[in-house]
Design a protein around this motif. Structure first.
Motif, PDB file in Angstrom:
ATOM      1  N   GLN A   1      51.859  33.503  95.457  1.00  0.00           N
ATOM      2  CA  GLN A   1      50.579  34.165  95.216  1.00  0.00           C
ATOM      3  C   GLN A   1      50.757  35.683  95.186  1.00  0.00           C
ATOM      4  OE1 GLN A   1      48.358  32.375  98.403  1.00  0.00           O
ATOM      5  NE2 GLN A   1      47.785  30.601  97.169  1.00  0.00           N
ATOM      6  N   ALA A   2      51.617  36.205  96.050  1.00  0.00           N
ATOM      7  CA  ALA A   2      51.885  37.645  96.047  1.00  0.00           C
ATOM      8  C   ALA A   2      52.559  38.073  94.753  1.00  0.00           C
ATOM      9  CB  ALA A   2      52.747  38.022  97.259  1.00  0.00           C
ATOM     10  N   GLU A   3      53.340  37.199  94.148  1.00  0.00           N
ATOM     11  CA  GLU A   3      53.962  37.509  92.856  1.00  0.00           C
ATOM     12  C   GLU A   3      52.887  37.695  91.790  1.00  0.00           C
ATOM     13  OE1 GLU A   3      56.439  38.290  89.698  1.00  0.00           O
ATOM     14  OE2 GLU A   3      56.822  38.426  91.845  1.00  0.00           O
ATOM     15  N   VAL A   4      51.879  36.850  91.810  1.00  0.00           N
ATOM     16  CA  VAL A   4      50.771  36.993  90.856  1.00  0.00           C
ATOM     17  C   VAL A   4      50.066  38.334  91.081  1.00  0.00           C
ATOM     18  CG1 VAL A   4      48.519  36.054  90.167  1.00  0.00           C
ATOM     19  CG2 VAL A   4      50.451  34.506  90.586  1.00  0.00           C
ATOM     20  N   ILE A   5      49.826  38.664  92.329  1.00  0.00           N
ATOM     21  CA  ILE A   5      49.185  39.945  92.657  1.00  0.00           C
ATOM     22  C   ILE A   5      50.050  41.100  92.179  1.00  0.00           C
ATOM     23  CG2 ILE A   5      48.501  41.454  94.571  1.00  0.00           C
ATOM     24  CD1 ILE A   5      47.714  38.805  96.067  1.00  0.00           C
ATOM     25  N   SER A   6      51.360  41.027  92.422  1.00  0.00           N
ATOM     26  CA  SER A   6      52.280  42.083  91.997  1.00  0.00           C
ATOM     27  C   SER A   6      52.260  42.266  90.486  1.00  0.00           C
ATOM     28  CB  SER A   6      53.712  41.760  92.450  1.00  0.00           C
ATOM     29  OG  SER A   6      53.805  41.765  93.842  1.00  0.00           O
ATOM     30  N   THR A   7      52.272  41.174  89.776  1.00  0.00           N
ATOM     31  CA  THR A   7      52.229  41.235  88.310  1.00  0.00           C
ATOM     32  C   THR A   7      50.941  41.901  87.843  1.00  0.00           C
ATOM     33  OG1 THR A   7      53.629  39.280  88.117  1.00  0.00           O
ATOM     34  CG2 THR A   7      52.277  39.847  86.202  1.00  0.00           C
ATOM     35  N   ASN A   8      49.830  41.525  88.448  1.00  0.00           N
ATOM     36  CA  ASN A   8      48.546  42.115  88.070  1.00  0.00           C
ATOM     37  C   ASN A   8      48.494  43.607  88.396  1.00  0.00           C
ATOM     38  OD1 ASN A   8      47.585  39.712  87.014  1.00  0.00           O
ATOM     39  ND2 ASN A   8      46.630  39.094  88.920  1.00  0.00           N
ATOM     40  N   LEU A   9      49.053  43.995  89.536  1.00  0.00           N
ATOM     41  CA  LEU A   9      49.092  45.423  89.886  1.00  0.00           C
ATOM     42  C   LEU A   9      49.935  46.199  88.875  1.00  0.00           C
ATOM     43  CD1 LEU A   9      49.471  45.197  93.766  1.00  0.00           C
ATOM     44  CD2 LEU A   9      47.495  46.099  92.517  1.00  0.00           C
ATOM     45  N   ARG A  10      51.058  45.635  88.479  1.00  0.00           N
ATOM     46  CA  ARG A  10      51.898  46.296  87.475  1.00  0.00           C
ATOM     47  C   ARG A  10      51.133  46.452  86.159  1.00  0.00           C
ATOM     48  NH1 ARG A  10      56.337  47.982  87.313  1.00  0.00           N
ATOM     49  NH2 ARG A  10      56.901  47.239  85.265  1.00  0.00           N
ATOM     50  N   ASP A  11      50.366  45.446  85.797  1.00  0.00           N
ATOM     51  CA  ASP A  11      49.560  45.527  84.572  1.00  0.00           C
ATOM     52  C   ASP A  11      48.537  46.656  84.667  1.00  0.00           C
ATOM     53  OD1 ASP A  11      50.971  43.403  83.491  1.00  0.00           O
ATOM     54  OD2 ASP A  11      49.384  41.924  83.882  1.00  0.00           O
ATOM     55  N   VAL A  12      47.904  46.792  85.834  1.00  0.00           N
ATOM     56  CA  VAL A  12      46.927  47.877  86.035  1.00  0.00           C
ATOM     57  C   VAL A  12      47.624  49.228  85.910  1.00  0.00           C
ATOM     58  CG1 VAL A  12      45.413  48.994  87.734  1.00  0.00           C
ATOM     59  CG2 VAL A  12      45.311  46.510  87.401  1.00  0.00           C
ATOM     60  N   ILE A  13      48.780  49.372  86.546  1.00  0.00           N
ATOM     61  CA  ILE A  13      49.540  50.624  86.462  1.00  0.00           C
ATOM     62  C   ILE A  13      49.882  50.935  85.010  1.00  0.00           C
ATOM     63  CG2 ILE A  13      51.753  51.727  87.039  1.00  0.00           C
ATOM     64  CD1 ILE A  13      51.594  50.089  89.730  1.00  0.00           C
ATOM     65  N   ASP A  14      50.360  49.932  84.294  1.00  0.00           N
ATOM     66  CA  ASP A  14      50.711  50.126  82.878  1.00  0.00           C
ATOM     67  C   ASP A  14      49.492  50.532  82.053  1.00  0.00           C
ATOM     68  OD1 ASP A  14      53.360  49.494  83.449  1.00  0.00           O
ATOM     69  OD2 ASP A  14      53.201  47.434  82.686  1.00  0.00           O
ATOM     70  N   GLN A  15      48.360  49.894  82.309  1.00  0.00           N
ATOM     71  CA  GLN A  15      47.144  50.225  81.551  1.00  0.00           C
ATOM     72  C   GLN A  15      46.667  51.641  81.858  1.00  0.00           C
ATOM     73  OE1 GLN A  15      44.388  47.063  82.457  1.00  0.00           O
ATOM     74  NE2 GLN A  15      45.515  45.571  81.232  1.00  0.00           N
TER      75      GLN A  15
ATOM     76  N   GLU B   1      38.202  62.923  84.863  1.00  0.00           N
ATOM     77  CA  GLU B   1      38.645  61.587  84.470  1.00  0.00           C
ATOM     78  C   GLU B   1      40.166  61.472  84.567  1.00  0.00           C
ATOM     79  OE1 GLU B   1      35.277  60.244  81.233  1.00  0.00           O
ATOM     80  OE2 GLU B   1      36.833  61.654  80.597  1.00  0.00           O
ATOM     81  N   GLU B   2      40.858  62.539  84.152  1.00  0.00           N
ATOM     82  CA  GLU B   2      42.313  62.540  84.265  1.00  0.00           C
ATOM     83  C   GLU B   2      42.729  62.446  85.726  1.00  0.00           C
ATOM     84  OE1 GLU B   2      46.226  65.351  83.519  1.00  0.00           O
ATOM     85  OE2 GLU B   2      44.313  65.981  82.645  1.00  0.00           O
ATOM     86  N   SER B   3      42.077  63.226  86.573  1.00  0.00           N
ATOM     87  CA  SER B   3      42.396  63.207  87.995  1.00  0.00           C
ATOM     88  C   SER B   3      42.123  61.832  88.589  1.00  0.00           C
ATOM     89  CB  SER B   3      41.576  64.275  88.720  1.00  0.00           C
ATOM     90  OG  SER B   3      41.822  64.234  90.100  1.00  0.00           O
ATOM     91  N   ALA B   4      41.014  61.230  88.218  1.00  0.00           N
ATOM     92  CA  ALA B   4      40.670  59.898  88.727  1.00  0.00           C
ATOM     93  C   ALA B   4      41.692  58.867  88.256  1.00  0.00           C
ATOM     94  CB  ALA B   4      39.270  59.513  88.282  1.00  0.00           C
ATOM     95  N   THR B   5      42.137  59.001  87.011  1.00  0.00           N
ATOM     96  CA  THR B   5      43.144  58.077  86.478  1.00  0.00           C
ATOM     97  C   THR B   5      44.454  58.227  87.235  1.00  0.00           C
ATOM     98  OG1 THR B   5      42.109  58.129  84.288  1.00  0.00           O
ATOM     99  CG2 THR B   5      44.383  57.358  84.397  1.00  0.00           C
ATOM    100  N   ARG B   6      44.867  59.467  87.454  1.00  0.00           N
ATOM    101  CA  ARG B   6      46.112  59.707  88.204  1.00  0.00           C
ATOM    102  C   ARG B   6      45.988  59.205  89.645  1.00  0.00           C
ATOM    103  NH1 ARG B   6      49.601  62.823  85.301  1.00  0.00           N
ATOM    104  NH2 ARG B   6      48.690  63.993  83.571  1.00  0.00           N
ATOM    105  N   ASN B   7      44.835  59.417  90.262  1.00  0.00           N
ATOM    106  CA  ASN B   7      44.613  58.902  91.615  1.00  0.00           C
ATOM    107  C   ASN B   7      44.651  57.376  91.635  1.00  0.00           C
ATOM    108  OD1 ASN B   7      44.369  61.482  92.681  1.00  0.00           O
ATOM    109  ND2 ASN B   7      42.139  61.469  92.648  1.00  0.00           N
ATOM    110  N   GLY B   8      44.097  56.770  90.599  1.00  0.00           N
ATOM    111  CA  GLY B   8      44.140  55.311  90.487  1.00  0.00           C
ATOM    112  C   GLY B   8      45.560  54.794  90.361  1.00  0.00           C
ATOM    113  N   ILE B   9      46.353  55.496  89.573  1.00  0.00           N
ATOM    114  CA  ILE B   9      47.761  55.113  89.426  1.00  0.00           C
ATOM    115  C   ILE B   9      48.472  55.208  90.768  1.00  0.00           C
ATOM    116  CG2 ILE B   9      49.981  55.791  88.403  1.00  0.00           C
ATOM    117  CD1 ILE B   9      48.348  56.671  85.903  1.00  0.00           C
ATOM    118  N   SER B  10      48.277  56.311  91.444  1.00  0.00           N
ATOM    119  CA  SER B  10      48.930  56.525  92.730  1.00  0.00           C
ATOM    120  C   SER B  10      48.520  55.462  93.745  1.00  0.00           C
ATOM    121  CB  SER B  10      48.596  57.924  93.244  1.00  0.00           C
ATOM    122  OG  SER B  10      49.187  58.147  94.494  1.00  0.00           O
ATOM    123  N   ALA B  11      47.247  55.186  93.829  1.00  0.00           N
ATOM    124  CA  ALA B  11      46.758  54.184  94.783  1.00  0.00           C
ATOM    125  C   ALA B  11      47.288  52.794  94.436  1.00  0.00           C
ATOM    126  CB  ALA B  11      45.230  54.179  94.795  1.00  0.00           C
ATOM    127  N   THR B  12      47.332  52.470  93.162  1.00  0.00           N
ATOM    128  CA  THR B  12      47.814  51.159  92.738  1.00  0.00           C
ATOM    129  C   THR B  12      49.311  51.026  92.992  1.00  0.00           C
ATOM    130  OG1 THR B  12      46.077  51.119  91.055  1.00  0.00           O
ATOM    131  CG2 THR B  12      47.828  49.493  90.842  1.00  0.00           C
TER     132      THR B  12
END
Length: 111
Positions: free
Chosen positions: A62-76, A8-19
Motif C-alpha cells: 500500500q505504501a508503494e501505491v502512495i509513493s507512486t502517487n506522490l511521485r506523480d504529484v511531484i512530476d505534475q 502561484e509560483e511560490s505555492a507550487t514550489r512549496n507544494g513540491i517541497s512538501a510533497t
C-alpha cells in the motif's frame, strides 16, 4: 496563458517541497516496515508470525501505491513550472535517487 503569478509560483514550489518531504517520510517508514518484517522472519516463527509478516507486506504494498502517487504529484507540479518557463523547482534527481535506493533495498531484502 500569461504564466504563474509570483504567489502561484511560490505555492507550487512549496507544494513540491512538501510533497518531496512526504515522499521521503514514506520511504523512511517503508524501510522501518521492511526491517521489522526481516527481523520477524528470522526470529518469530509459526502461523502468527507468518500472518504478521503478511500484514507488513500488505502495508508495504500500500505504501508503494502512495509513493507512486506522490511521485506523480511531484512530476505534475514540476511540469506546471516547466510549462510556465520557470526553472525546475524541486530536487527531482534527489527524489529519484531515494526512490531507486529504497526500491533496491526492498528488492534485496525481499529476495
Amino acid at each position: 496563458m500569461s504564466g504563474l503569478t509570483r504567489s502561484e509560483e511560490s505555492a507550487t514550489r512549496n507544494g513540491i517541497s512538501a510533497t518531496e518531504q512526504t515522499f521521503s517520510n514514506v520511504q523512511f517508514s517503508r524501510q522501518d516496515v521492511e526491517n521489522t518484517k526481516f527481523n520477524v522472519g528470522s526470529a518469530y516463527g509459526g502461523s502468527d508470525g507468518k500472518k504478521y509478516q503478511d500484514l507488513l507486506q500488505q502495508w508495504d504494498d500500500q505504501a508503494e501505491v502512495i509513493s507512486t502517487n506522490l511521485r506523480d504529484v511531484i512530476d505534475q507540479l514540476n511540469e506546471t513550472l516547466r510549462q510556465n518557463n520557470l526553472t525546475q523547482g524541486s530536487q527531482n534527481d534527489a527524489v529519484d535517487q531515494q526512490y531507486s535506493q529504497s526500491q533496491s533495498i526492498f528488492d534485496a531484502l525481499h529476495g
